[in-house]
Design an enzyme around this catalytic site. Structure first.
Site, PDB file in Angstrom:
ATOM      1  N   LYS A 132       0.806  -1.225   0.000  1.00  0.00           N
ATOM      2  CA  LYS A 132       0.000   0.000   0.000  1.00  0.00           C
ATOM      3  C   LYS A 132       0.840   1.277   0.000  1.00  0.00           C
ATOM      4  O   LYS A 132       0.389   2.328  -0.482  1.00  0.00           O
ATOM      5  CB  LYS A 132      -0.942   0.005   1.201  1.00  0.00           C
ATOM      6  CG  LYS A 132      -2.120  -0.946   1.093  1.00  0.00           C
ATOM      7  CD  LYS A 132      -3.168  -0.421   0.127  1.00  0.00           C
ATOM      8  CE  LYS A 132      -4.450  -1.222   0.215  1.00  0.00           C
ATOM      9  NZ  LYS A 132      -5.500  -0.675  -0.676  1.00  0.00           N
TER      10      LYS A 132
ATOM     11  N   SER B  11       0.583 -10.074  -0.750  1.00  0.00           N
ATOM     12  CA  SER B  11       0.385  -8.625  -0.745  1.00  0.00           C
ATOM     13  C   SER B  11       0.593  -7.950   0.603  1.00  0.00           C
ATOM     14  O   SER B  11       0.770  -6.727   0.656  1.00  0.00           O
ATOM     15  CB  SER B  11      -1.019  -8.287  -1.267  1.00  0.00           C
ATOM     16  OG  SER B  11      -2.007  -8.937  -0.483  1.00  0.00           O
TER      17      SER B  11
END
Length: 413
Positions: free
Chosen positions: A59, A313
């Protein structure tokens, strides 16, 4: 899949420009080979370890790209975001690096490690509501009231370009990649990486297959793709809270519709087992949302020929949740059995069943002995055994030994 010239989203030049910004803060995360997954898939499987990224997830790439491009006047107004975890940490970290005041709205029940990490990066955290929808509304109202710049988690060209820098890394680290498996929530990561890989593949005259993965209880993309437009869904209970998004991003949907070859779903037990495999086999701590790609490979949802990369992720998980997930993963993999065995109400039965279990090299970790089980006769008692095994074959071996001894064990799920 043929990529149209008019593919939405950032161009390769846009992503290259974003990379110049992202390099200031993000690590080039490692690629690890997984022999276990390679054996399952029948081809080389590599893991892209964004769980080892700064702030614990990818992110930071999109958040920093968006915020680094704000004007001085916009920066002076501060930024605001809403998140239950990874996006909050990415925005808070980027704000600290850029000298921008950040206000982050988070749900009241947010995991303490995520809350503390966001505060430690210097953001002002406001707890609001009990689901992500309430912080989202509060952040929008705050932006309108104060003039602060809202930083979206996925639906913005700068955010998509920032996430796309991961695709550039993949092309450099794994030049011969043929398939990439990507977790999907709102679609920021998948749209960024897919736009890069498909554009580069088209330039080079080769094929790169992209498979997106969602949690079955929060799968907005299959429904939206079938409908031809972003569609709201009701989110069910899922441990993969990082990708539990009720509606695809508008820009993200347009890219994924044209650039992602397939979107598959995985169940909760699949995700728990994948996290356990990553812990045991790869020695990697990966959050549920980050492990869905591995779950898809393990459950036969991915077909691939040639080098395959699975993106991990993120790795931000509350240790208390991790403890529960490990227990659930052990049970789902039949390495933790909970058995109920009706027994004659006479001395020695507990010792006898324990000896049988021990003779099969299984370990009894908990015992409950009761006369009050449903369906028991007056002359019977019920024994509840919690047993550790080495896997499905060993579990069946234990059950077989008990049956051969005349008992009728029932597996309690």
């Amino acid at each position: 899949m043929t990529i149209p010239v008019t593919l939405a989203g950032p161009t390769l030049d846009d992503v290259e420009a974003a990379r110049l910004l992202v390099r200031r803060v993000a690590e080039t995360t490692p690629i690890e080979t997984s022999r276990y997954l390679s054996d399952i898939l029948g081809t080389t499987v590599l893991l892209k370890c964004e769980n080892l990224q700064r702030t614990g997830s990818y992110k930071i790439r999109g958040a920093y790209t968006r915020m680094a491009r704000l004007t001085e006047e916009e920066r002076s107004r501060g930024v605001v975001a809403a998140s239950a975890g990874n996006h909050a940490q990415g925005v808070a970290f980027a704000a600290r690096e850029l000298g921008i005041h950040a206000t982050i709205f988070m749900p009241i029940g947010v995991a303490l490690p995520k809350l503390q990490a966001t505060r430690d990066y210097g953001a002002e955290v406001v707890l609001r509501g009990h689901s992500v929808s309430e912080p989202l509304q509060a952040a929008a109202e705050y932006a309108e009231r104060t003039g602060a710049i809202y930083i979206p988690p996925f639906d913005h060209p700068d955010v998509v370009a920032g996430q796309g820098t991961l695709g550039l890394e993949l092309l450099e680290q794994v030049p011969d990649l043929e398939t990439v498996v990507i977790p999907i929530g709102g679609g920021g990561l998948a749209s960024g990486v897919a736009s890069v890989l498909k554009r580069r593949a088209a330039e080079e005259g080769r094929t790169i297959r992209i498979i997106g993965v969602q949690a079955a209880n929060a799968a907005a993309y299959p429904i939206s793709l079938a409908a031809g437009e972003p569609t709201d869904i009701a989110i069910g209970s899922t441990i993969a809270d990082g990708i539990a998004v009720a509606r695809p991003g508008t820009l993200n949907f347009a890219i994924i519709r044209d650039a992602v070859d397939e979107v598959v779903t995985v169940e909760e037990d699949d995700i728990a087992q994948a996290m356990l495999v990553l812990l045991e086999r790869a020695k990697l701590v990966v959050e549920p949302a980050g492990a869905v790609g591995v779950a898809a490979v393990m459950q036969g949802k991915v077909s691939a020929q040639g080098t395959t990369v699975v993106i991990l992720s993120g790795g931000n998980i509350d240790p208390l949740i991790m403890e529960r997930v490990i227990s659930h993963g052990l049970a789902a993999g039949e390495r933790y059995l909970k058995l109920r065995i009706p027994l004659p109400d006479r001395p020695g039965q507990l010792a006898r069943t324990s000896e049988i279990v021990a003779s099969q090299n299984a370990n009894v970790v908990e015992v409950l002995h009761t006369r009050h089980g449903t369906g028991l006769q007056i002359s019977q008692v019920e024994l509840e055994l919690h047993i550790e095994t080495r896997g499905p074959e060993h579990a069946e071996q234990v059950l077989g030994a008990l049956r051969e001894a005349g008992y009728q064990p029932r597996v309690d799920f």
